[in-house]
Write a protein that holds these residues in place. Structure first.
Motif, short mmCIF file in Angstrom:
data_model
loop_
_atom_site.label_atom_id
_atom_site.label_comp_id
_atom_site.label_asym_id
_atom_site.label_seq_id
_atom_site.Cartn_x
_atom_site.Cartn_y
_atom_site.Cartn_z
N GLU A 69 0.83 -1.22 0.00
CA GLU A 69 0.00 0.00 0.00
C GLU A 69 0.86 1.26 0.00
OE1 GLU A 69 -2.48 -0.57 3.42
OE2 GLU A 69 -3.88 -1.88 2.35
N GLU A 70 1.98 1.23 0.70
CA GLU A 70 2.83 2.41 0.79
C GLU A 70 3.64 2.66 -0.49
OE1 GLU A 70 5.25 1.94 4.24
OE2 GLU A 70 3.59 2.29 5.62
N ASN A 71 3.93 1.60 -1.23
CA ASN A 71 4.75 1.76 -2.44
C ASN A 71 4.26 0.84 -3.55
OD1 ASN A 71 6.74 2.50 -4.17
ND2 ASN A 71 8.42 2.16 -2.74
N PRO A 72 3.10 1.15 -4.14
CA PRO A 72 2.52 0.26 -5.15
C PRO A 72 3.37 0.18 -6.43
CG PRO A 72 1.23 2.28 -4.98
CD PRO A 72 2.25 2.31 -3.88
N GLU A 73 4.09 1.26 -6.78
CA GLU A 73 4.92 1.22 -8.00
C GLU A 73 6.07 0.23 -7.86
OE1 GLU A 73 6.17 5.10 -9.22
OE2 GLU A 73 4.16 5.93 -8.95
N ALA A 74 6.69 0.21 -6.71
CA ALA A 74 7.79 -0.74 -6.47
C ALA A 74 7.27 -2.17 -6.52
CB ALA A 74 8.46 -0.45 -5.13
N PHE A 75 6.06 -2.38 -5.98
CA PHE A 75 5.48 -3.72 -6.00
C PHE A 75 5.16 -4.13 -7.44
CE2 PHE A 75 1.86 -6.66 -5.81
CZ PHE A 75 2.46 -7.69 -5.11
N ALA A 76 4.65 -3.20 -8.25
CA ALA A 76 4.33 -3.50 -9.64
C ALA A 76 5.62 -3.85 -10.40
CB ALA A 76 3.63 -2.31 -10.29
#
Length: 122
Positions: free
Chosen positions: A10-17
């Motif tokens: 939730e805090e860093n959705p771009e990094a997860f993607a």
């Protein structure tokens, strides 16, 4: 652990993607490797084993003190020759008079003789 993972996503959705895209790439590479492994037949494996054995023989030869010393001599001479620049007739004459030239020629003749012997024995 699940809450920590959810919070991180939730805090860093771009990094997860980005992580998921990279994971997809890794999975595709694994699939390609599996296909390649499955495609290998007995003849390919035998050939690969033969190549490994040949490399082992080459490593044994290179490990010899005589071979290692000869390679160091030749590589050192190549480095010296490269850094010395072009040679003119004066350099050749000096080399002949000092014996360096003849020593080098004798060394090259010994190498050529040894190569000939090795070629005949194959």
């Amino acid at each position: 652990m699940t809450e920590e993972l959810t919070t991180a996503i939730e805090e860093n959705p771009e990094a997860f993607a980005t992580f998921v895209r990279n994971l997809d790439t890794v999975n595709e590479l694994v699939e390609v490797a599996e296909l390649g492994t499955a495609a290998m037949d007995d003849e390919m494996i035998t050939s690969l084993a033969g190549t490994g054995a040949s490399l082992g023989e080459l490593a044994d030869t290179a490990a010899s003190d005589d071979t290692r010393g000869a390679l160091q001599t030749v590589l050192g001479a190549l480095g010296d020759a490269n850094s010395s620049g072009p040679v003119d007739l004066h350099d050749v004459w000096d080399g002949i008079r000092s014996g360096e030239f003849l020593t080098g020629v004798r060394y090259l003749l010994a190498v050529v003789r040894s190569l000939g012997r090795a070629a005949q024995n194959q």
